[in-house]
Design an enzyme around this catalytic site. Structure first.
Site, PDB file in Angstrom:
ATOM      1  N   SER A 143      30.973  62.544  45.153  1.00 30.71           N
ATOM      2  CA  SER A 143      29.929  62.811  46.559  1.00 30.71           C
ATOM      3  C   SER A 143      30.955  63.349  47.520  1.00 30.71           C
ATOM      4  O   SER A 143      31.629  64.362  47.603  1.00 30.71           O
ATOM      5  CB  SER A 143      29.385  61.589  46.774  1.00 30.71           C
ATOM      6  OG  SER A 143      28.315  61.783  47.827  1.00 30.71           O
ATOM      7  N   ASP A 352      33.128  71.813  69.276  1.00 25.47           N
ATOM      8  CA  ASP A 352      34.626  72.111  68.705  1.00 25.47           C
ATOM      9  C   ASP A 352      34.838  71.459  67.506  1.00 25.47           C
ATOM     10  O   ASP A 352      36.357  71.395  67.546  1.00 25.47           O
ATOM     11  CB  ASP A 352      35.402  72.072  70.036  1.00 25.47           C
ATOM     12  CG  ASP A 352      35.502  70.915  70.481  1.00 25.47           C
ATOM     13  OD1 ASP A 352      34.929  69.856  70.316  1.00 25.47           O
ATOM     14  OD2 ASP A 352      36.475  70.522  71.493  1.00 25.47           O
ATOM     15  N   HIS A 405      22.801  61.599  40.998  1.00 26.04           N
ATOM     16  CA  HIS A 405      24.068  61.918  41.826  1.00 26.04           C
ATOM     17  C   HIS A 405      25.141  60.884  41.586  1.00 26.04           C
ATOM     18  O   HIS A 405      26.318  61.212  41.723  1.00 26.04           O
ATOM     19  CB  HIS A 405      23.657  61.523  43.498  1.00 26.04           C
ATOM     20  CG  HIS A 405      24.639  61.666  44.500  1.00 26.04           C
ATOM     21  ND1 HIS A 405      25.193  62.789  44.657  1.00 26.04           N
ATOM     22  CD2 HIS A 405      25.242  60.735  45.192  1.00 26.04           C
ATOM     23  CE1 HIS A 405      26.285  62.794  45.714  1.00 26.04           C
ATOM     24  NE2 HIS A 405      26.602  61.610  45.867  1.00 26.04           N
TER      25      HIS A 405
END
Length: 429
Positions: A143, A352, A405
Site C-alpha cells: 500500500s 510548496d 488490497h
C-alpha cells in the site's frame, strides 16, 4: 547479537537509530527510529541479505508478528527481514496530539512536513549504512509502503538490489483530485457488492443511521457517533475479510431493551477498534499529501465527494459507506484530532510540497521491480498502477483479481513467492 525475542519459528533483534528530523540540518533536532530484525533460527548466524518492509498507511507502525508465517516465512528463507517503524509510528519517536501539544499550530504543521516518504527513505538509507555498510538490500512495500518503494527507486537506487510492491503502485503525476475521482467510483462498486452479498445489511445500517441521527450515542472513546463516522466503516469493505467484519458488527448494532431500542455497547467498543484516527493521527494529517507535488490538496476528498450525491445520507435513499478518505470534519469530531485542526488546514492548503518522482529517473531505473496489482483494489486505482508500470524501467507486474488490497496479509507467502519468481525470471515453485 543475542535475540531480544524468540517467537514460534523466528528470532528478533531490536534496533533503535538516532536520526535527524530534518536532513538539511543534520545537527539539529534528532528523532528515534525503531526497526525489528527477524531471522529464522536455522539462519540466524548466516550473513543473509536484508529485505526491508515498508508498512502501509501512512502513519502506522510495522506489523508485530506472532510466529513465522505468511510473507515473512517466504522471506526468511533467503533474507533477514527488517520491519521498520516509519518515523512517528510504533516505537519510533511518537507523533500524536500529546507529543505535539507544546507547539503552536504553525510549528505543528512545519514539524509534520518532515514525515512524508522522502524522509522515510532518508531514514532507511541511514539505517542501511549502519546495519550493512556498503551493501545493498531488498525492499518490499505494501500500500503506502509501495509509494515508499517508488520514492526509494527515485532517490537512492544505488542502495537497492531488488524491489517488490503489493497493492501500492502509485500514479507518478496525477493530482489528488484525480485519485479521488477514481477511488470514489471504486467505493461505489464495493458498496454495491457489499449490499448485494448481505441482503439485510441495508436495512440494518439504515436503522442504525436513523437511530443515531435521532439520539445522542457515544462510542467507547467518548465521541458522539454520527452518520459521517458510521460511513467510515467502509474502509474495511475493500479488505480481505473486511466485509464480513462490518456485516457481523452491524448485526449486533441495535438491541431491544425494556426502555426501548439502544445501541449495543459491544458495537460501540468494536467500532473504535475498526477505526484508528484517534490513535494514528499521521494518517488523517498527511494522507492527502502523499499525492502532492508542488500543489495543495485543499481537502481533495471533501471537494470531490460533492460530485457524488449518493454519499450524502438521508432517509429517502440508500445508505452508502465511504472509503480511504480523510475529511476536515475529522478534526471537529474525533477528540484527539481536535487540537490539530489548524495544523491540518495549514497542511491541506500547503502549495510548496516538494516533488516526489522524477519521470526520467524512474524511466531509466535499473533495479529489478516486481509489483502485484489488484484489479479490484478500492484503495489504489488499477488503471493508474498500470500507467505507472509503463513509466518505470525494469518493472514487471502481476495483475490479478484474486485478492483485495491487503492480500499480503491473507496469502503473503504465495504472493511474495510469485513476485520473487517474476523478478528473477524463474518458474513459480
Amino acid at each position: 547479537m543475542k535475540p531480544d525475542l524468540t517467537l514460534a519459528g523466528l528470532t528478533a533483534i531490536k534496533h533503535t537509530f538516532t536520526l535527524p528530523l530534518d536532513y538539511t540540518k543534520p545537527d539539529g533536532k534528532q528523532i528515534q527510529v525503531f526497526a525489528r530484525e527477524l531471522s529464522s533460527p536455522e539462519n540466524s548466524h548466516k550473513a543473509l541479505p536484508f529485505i526491508v518492509f515498508f508498512q502501509g498507511g501512512p502513519g502506522f507502525g510495522a506489523i508485530r508478528p506472532a510466529a513465522n508465517g505468511g510473507w515473512i516465512k517466504r522471506a526468511l528463507k533467503e533474507y533477514r527481514v527488517l520491519l521498520l517503524d516509519q518515523r512517528g509510528t510504533g516505537l519510533s519517536t511518537p507523533l500524536n496530539h500529546i507529543s505535539l501539544s507544546h507547539m503552536n499550530s504553525e510549528n505543528q504543521a512545519e514539524y509534520l512536513t518532515h514525515f512524508r516518504a522522502d524522509n522515510i527513505i532518508r531514514d532507511a538509507e541511514a539505517i542501511r549504512e549502519k546495519l550493512c555498510p556498503g551493501k545493498k538490500w531488498s525492499i518490499l512495500g505494501q500500500s503506502f509502503g509501495g509509494f515508499c518503494v517508488l520514492k526509494y527507486l527515485n532517490d537512492a537506487p544505488s542502495g537497492l538490489s531488488e524491489a517488490y510492491v503489493t497493492g501500492g503502485l502509485p500514479s507518478l503525476t496525477r493530482h489528488s483530485d484525480e485519485v479521488y475521482q477514481a477511488t470514489y467510483k471504486r467505493v461505489l462498486a464495493k458498496n454495491e457488492d457489499f449490499f448485494t452479498r448481505f441482503s439485510d445489511a441495508q436495512t440494518l445500517v439504515s436503522q442504525l443511521a436513523k437511530h443515531i441521527s435521532n439520539n445522542e450515542v457515544r462510542i467507547a472513546t467518548g465521541e458522539r457517533l454520527t452518520v459521517e463516522m458510521l460511513q467510515l466503516l467502509g474502509i474495511n469493505i475493500g479488505m480481505e475479510q473486511g466485509p464480513e467484519s462490518v456485516y457481523y458488527l452491524l448485526e449486533q448494532a441495535l438491541i431491544e431493551t425494556e426502555t426501548g431500542t439502544r445501541v449495543n455497547p459491544l458495537f460501540l467498543a468494536q467500532f473504535c477498534q475498526l477505526l484508528d484516527f484517534n490513535t494514528n493521527p499521521i494518517f488523517a494529517l498527511l494522507h492527502e499529501s502523499i499525492y502532492c507535488q508542488q500543489s495543495a490538496s485543499n481537502w481533495s476528498a471533501q471537494r470531490i465527494r460533492a460530485q457524488y450525491d449518493e454519499f450524502n445520507y438521508s432517509d429517502d435513499k440508500p445508505f452508502l459507506f465511504t472509503g480511504e478518505m480523510v475529511y476536515p470534519w475529522f478534526f471537529e469530531q474525533f477528540t484527539n484530532l481536535k487540537p490539530l485542526k489548524h495544523a491540518a488546514n495549514l497542511l491541506a492548503t500547503k502549495e510548496d510540497w516538494s516533488g516526489l518522482y522524477d519521470l526520467d529517473t524512474l524511466a531509466n531505473n535499473s533495479v529489478p521491480v516486481a509489483a502485484a496489482i489488484y484489479s479490484e483494489d478500492m484503495f489504489v486505482e488499477m488503471n493508474y498502477s498500470l500507467e505507472t508500470a509503463q513509466q518505470v524501467g525494469k518493472l514487471k507486474y502481476w495483475l490479478t483479481s484474486e485478492y483485495e488490497h491487503n492480500g499480503i496479509r491473507m496469502d503473503g507467502e504465495h504472493i511474495l513467492d510469485r513476485l520473487i519468481a517474476l523478478n528473477r525470471g524463474e518458474q513459480l515453485r
